[in-house]
Design a protein around this motif. Structure first.
Motif, PDB file in Angstrom:
ATOM      1  N   LEU A   1       0.824  -1.205   0.000  1.00  0.00           N
ATOM      2  CA  LEU A   1       0.000   0.000   0.000  1.00  0.00           C
ATOM      3  C   LEU A   1       0.861   1.259   0.000  1.00  0.00           C
ATOM      4  N   PHE A   2       2.008   1.224   0.690  1.00  0.00           N
ATOM      5  CA  PHE A   2       2.902   2.379   0.609  1.00  0.00           C
ATOM      6  C   PHE A   2       3.452   2.529  -0.806  1.00  0.00           C
ATOM      7  N   ASP A   3       3.791   1.418  -1.444  1.00  0.00           N
ATOM      8  CA  ASP A   3       4.261   1.486  -2.837  1.00  0.00           C
ATOM      9  C   ASP A   3       3.198   2.104  -3.732  1.00  0.00           C
ATOM     10  N   LEU A   4       1.943   1.743  -3.506  1.00  0.00           N
ATOM     11  CA  LEU A   4       0.831   2.333  -4.259  1.00  0.00           C
ATOM     12  C   LEU A   4       0.702   3.825  -3.930  1.00  0.00           C
ATOM     13  N   HIS A   5       0.819   4.161  -2.652  1.00  0.00           N
ATOM     14  CA  HIS A   5       0.786   5.562  -2.213  1.00  0.00           C
ATOM     15  C   HIS A   5       1.842   6.367  -2.977  1.00  0.00           C
ATOM     16  N   ARG A   6       3.050   5.836  -3.033  1.00  0.00           N
ATOM     17  CA  ARG A   6       4.141   6.520  -3.733  1.00  0.00           C
ATOM     18  C   ARG A   6       3.807   6.680  -5.214  1.00  0.00           C
TER      19      ARG A   6
ATOM     20  N   HIS B   1       3.245  10.619  -5.451  1.00  0.00           N
ATOM     21  CA  HIS B   1       4.576  11.212  -5.488  1.00  0.00           C
ATOM     22  C   HIS B   1       4.611  12.515  -6.271  1.00  0.00           C
ATOM     23  N   GLY B   2       4.098  12.514  -7.483  1.00  0.00           N
ATOM     24  CA  GLY B   2       4.124  13.718  -8.314  1.00  0.00           C
ATOM     25  C   GLY B   2       3.382  14.884  -7.694  1.00  0.00           C
ATOM     26  N   HIS B   3       2.195  14.611  -7.119  1.00  0.00           N
ATOM     27  CA  HIS B   3       1.395  15.667  -6.500  1.00  0.00           C
ATOM     28  C   HIS B   3       2.115  16.235  -5.272  1.00  0.00           C
ATOM     29  N   ILE B   4       2.592  15.354  -4.414  1.00  0.00           N
ATOM     30  CA  ILE B   4       3.249  15.789  -3.179  1.00  0.00           C
ATOM     31  C   ILE B   4       4.551  16.516  -3.495  1.00  0.00           C
ATOM     32  N   GLU B   5       5.277  16.022  -4.467  1.00  0.00           N
ATOM     33  CA  GLU B   5       6.541  16.669  -4.869  1.00  0.00           C
ATOM     34  C   GLU B   5       6.298  18.114  -5.286  1.00  0.00           C
ATOM     35  N   LYS B   6       5.246  18.352  -6.060  1.00  0.00           N
ATOM     36  CA  LYS B   6       4.937  19.709  -6.531  1.00  0.00           C
ATOM     37  C   LYS B   6       4.526  20.642  -5.393  1.00  0.00           C
ATOM     38  N   ILE B   7       3.780  20.113  -4.435  1.00  0.00           N
ATOM     39  CA  ILE B   7       3.208  20.961  -3.385  1.00  0.00           C
ATOM     40  C   ILE B   7       4.177  21.169  -2.220  1.00  0.00           C
ATOM     41  N   TRP B   8       4.711  20.068  -1.669  1.00  0.00           N
ATOM     42  CA  TRP B   8       5.537  20.157  -0.464  1.00  0.00           C
ATOM     43  C   TRP B   8       6.956  19.634  -0.657  1.00  0.00           C
ATOM     44  N   GLY B   9       7.168  18.874  -1.697  1.00  0.00           N
ATOM     45  CA  GLY B   9       8.432  18.155  -1.854  1.00  0.00           C
ATOM     46  C   GLY B   9       8.287  16.769  -1.240  1.00  0.00           C
TER      47      GLY B   9
ATOM     48  N   VAL C   1      -9.097  17.565  -0.112  1.00  0.00           N
ATOM     49  CA  VAL C   1      -8.828  17.231  -1.502  1.00  0.00           C
ATOM     50  C   VAL C   1      -7.648  18.056  -1.996  1.00  0.00           C
ATOM     51  N   ILE C   2      -6.637  17.381  -2.535  1.00  0.00           N
ATOM     52  CA  ILE C   2      -5.549  18.076  -3.199  1.00  0.00           C
ATOM     53  C   ILE C   2      -6.112  18.596  -4.519  1.00  0.00           C
ATOM     54  N   SER C   3      -5.869  19.842  -4.821  1.00  0.00           N
ATOM     55  CA  SER C   3      -6.521  20.477  -5.976  1.00  0.00           C
ATOM     56  C   SER C   3      -6.256  19.775  -7.304  1.00  0.00           C
TER      57      SER C   3
END
Length: 133
Positions: free
Chosen positions: A23-28, A32-40, A121-123
Motif C-alpha cells: 500500500l505504501f508502494d501504491l501511495h508513492r 509522489h508527483g502531486h506531493i513533490e509539486k506541493i511540499w516536496g 482534496v488536493i486540488s
C-alpha cells in the motif's frame, strides 16, 4: 464488501499489516508527483506519515479480480466520518472506483445519521469532480 459499477468485480477488505508495504508502494506511485509539486517528497517522512496513518485510521484495500488496485483510510467517529486518504492505481483511475467508495462511505454516514462527512482534496486530484456532483 462487493460493489457494482463500472468495475464488475471490485471488493473491499480490511487492510492487514502484511498489506502495508504494497500500500505504501501504491501511495508513492499515485501521490509522489502531486506531493513533490506541493511540499516536496521526502521518502523517510512519507514512510513515517504513512505508517502513522495506517496505525490510527481504518485502512481498507480495494481489489479488482483479486488484484490490489487501491486503498482508502477513514477516521470514523460517532458524529463524523473523515476520509483521510483514497488512492487508486493509475491504470484503474477514471473507472468509477473512487466514486463508488466515496458514495458508499456517504451512504453509511447517512444511515448512521452522522452529522459530518469530511475529506480534504488536493486540488490536482480527480476527486474534485466527485465533490462538484
Amino acid at each position: 464488501m462487493r460493489y457494482q459499477g463500472l468495475i464488475s468485480d471490485m471488493t473491499v477488505r480490511p487492510a492487514t499489516d502484511s498489506d502495508r508495504t504494497a500500500l505504501f508502494d501504491l501511495h508513492r506511485a499515485v501521490f509522489h508527483g502531486h506531493i513533490e509539486k506541493i511540499w516536496g517528497w521526502g521518502e523517510s517522512c512519507q514512510r513515517s506519515n504513512f505508517a502513522a496513518e495506517f496505525a490510527y485510521a481504518i485502512t481498507s484495500v480495494i481489489e479488482v479480480d483479486g488484484q490490489t488496485v487501491g486503498y482508502f483510510q477513514v477516521l470514523d467517529k460517532d458524529d463524523r466520518i473523515h476520509v483521510q486518504n483514497i488512492a487508486v492505481s493509475h491504470e484503474f483511475q477514471a473507472k468509477g472506483i473512487g466514486t463508488q467508495i466515496l458514495n458508499g462511505r456517504q451512504l453509511k454516514a447517512a444511515a448512521r445519521h452522522v452529522s459530518h462527512f469530511e475529506m480534504e482534496v488536493i486540488s490536482c486530484s480527480n476527486v474534485t469532480n466527485w465533490c462538484r456532483s
